[in-house]
Design a protein around this motif. Sequence first.
Motif, short mmCIF file in Angstrom:
data_model
loop_
_atom_site.label_atom_id
_atom_site.label_comp_id
_atom_site.label_asym_id
_atom_site.label_seq_id
_atom_site.Cartn_x
_atom_site.Cartn_y
_atom_site.Cartn_z
N PRO A 27 0.97 -1.07 0.18
CA PRO A 27 0.04 0.00 0.00
C PRO A 27 0.85 1.27 -0.06
O PRO A 27 1.93 1.37 0.67
CB PRO A 27 -0.86 -0.13 1.42
N GLN A 29 -0.36 4.09 0.83
CA GLN A 29 -1.09 5.24 1.70
C GLN A 29 -1.41 4.39 3.03
O GLN A 29 -1.26 3.08 3.02
CB GLN A 29 -2.34 5.39 0.99
N CYS A 32 -6.91 1.82 2.42
CA CYS A 32 -7.84 2.06 1.27
C CYS A 32 -9.08 1.28 1.35
O CYS A 32 -9.36 0.13 1.09
CB CYS A 32 -6.89 1.48 0.07
N VAL A 44 -7.32 4.87 -5.92
CA VAL A 44 -5.80 5.24 -5.20
C VAL A 44 -4.90 3.71 -5.21
O VAL A 44 -5.69 2.97 -4.94
CB VAL A 44 -6.11 5.62 -3.61
N ASN A 45 -3.93 3.78 -5.61
CA ASN A 45 -3.05 2.71 -5.70
C ASN A 45 -3.68 1.66 -6.42
O ASN A 45 -3.52 0.37 -6.05
CB ASN A 45 -2.65 2.22 -4.23
N LYS A 47 -7.00 0.82 -6.64
CA LYS A 47 -8.28 0.62 -6.14
C LYS A 47 -9.11 1.63 -6.17
O LYS A 47 -8.82 2.87 -5.83
CB LYS A 47 -7.87 -0.41 -4.83
N CYS A 49 -11.21 3.62 -3.63
CA CYS A 49 -11.16 3.49 -2.13
C CYS A 49 -12.42 4.84 -1.66
O CYS A 49 -12.64 5.59 -2.58
CB CYS A 49 -9.96 3.96 -1.58
N THR A 92 -6.59 -4.06 0.69
CA THR A 92 -4.85 -4.04 0.57
C THR A 92 -4.11 -4.24 1.70
O THR A 92 -2.79 -4.09 1.64
CB THR A 92 -4.63 -2.45 0.00
#
Length: 224
Positions: A27, A29, A32, A44-45, A47, A49, A92
């Motif tokens: 991850p 962040q 998520c 985000v990343n 996915k 979220c 995540t």
Amino acid sequence: MKAVHFLVASVFLALASSLASAADPSPLQDFCVAINDTKNGVFVNGKFCKDPKLVTPKDFFFSGLNIPQKTSNPVGSTVTPVNVVQILGLNTLGISLARIDYEPYGQNPPHTHPRASEILFVQEGTLYVGFVTSNPDNKLFTKVLHKGDVFVFPIGLIHFQFNIGKTNAVAFAALSSQNPGVITIANAVFGSDPPINPDVLAKAFQLDQNVVKSLQAKFWWDNN
């Protein structure tokens, strides 16, 4: 010529390194929280979220894992999963949990988790557990577990738990995936929809075709 060979080798090494790291990324962040409504989600990343500003403690919470579950079913056990479906905040994070209740002589039938290893903790009762290694050895590892004991099932291997005690048993499993998945062997082989051709199963299991058809006609219970 040596320089060319060196260059080619370097390219292959770089490619191998790239492929080796081609797995789910860590991850990028703090969290998520999964969201099904993509219109209100933030990408985000890789996915969708929930907007972090809208995240609440409830997104990381589940209650009721202390409540015994009914086990009056054909296999004598019930699995209560706590994965990303129950806790959206697990998205995540690569972990999940499950409670398994067993009646006397109940079992969690032979099954696999295609995306996770599992570590099992026995809270109450006595369980006979085991797993089978992959081909060609198919070696069986078994152990009788008592209250407070822990056992590990490696990712993807067929494993089971059987309550050999005369009282109810309870175990908790931690798994290394937010959504480990489960394939119960008998259900998948004899309860598939549509059914696998009986000729295939008769030869694979060295059974009479009538026996195969009888097995396919059974109701295969899903204890999850």
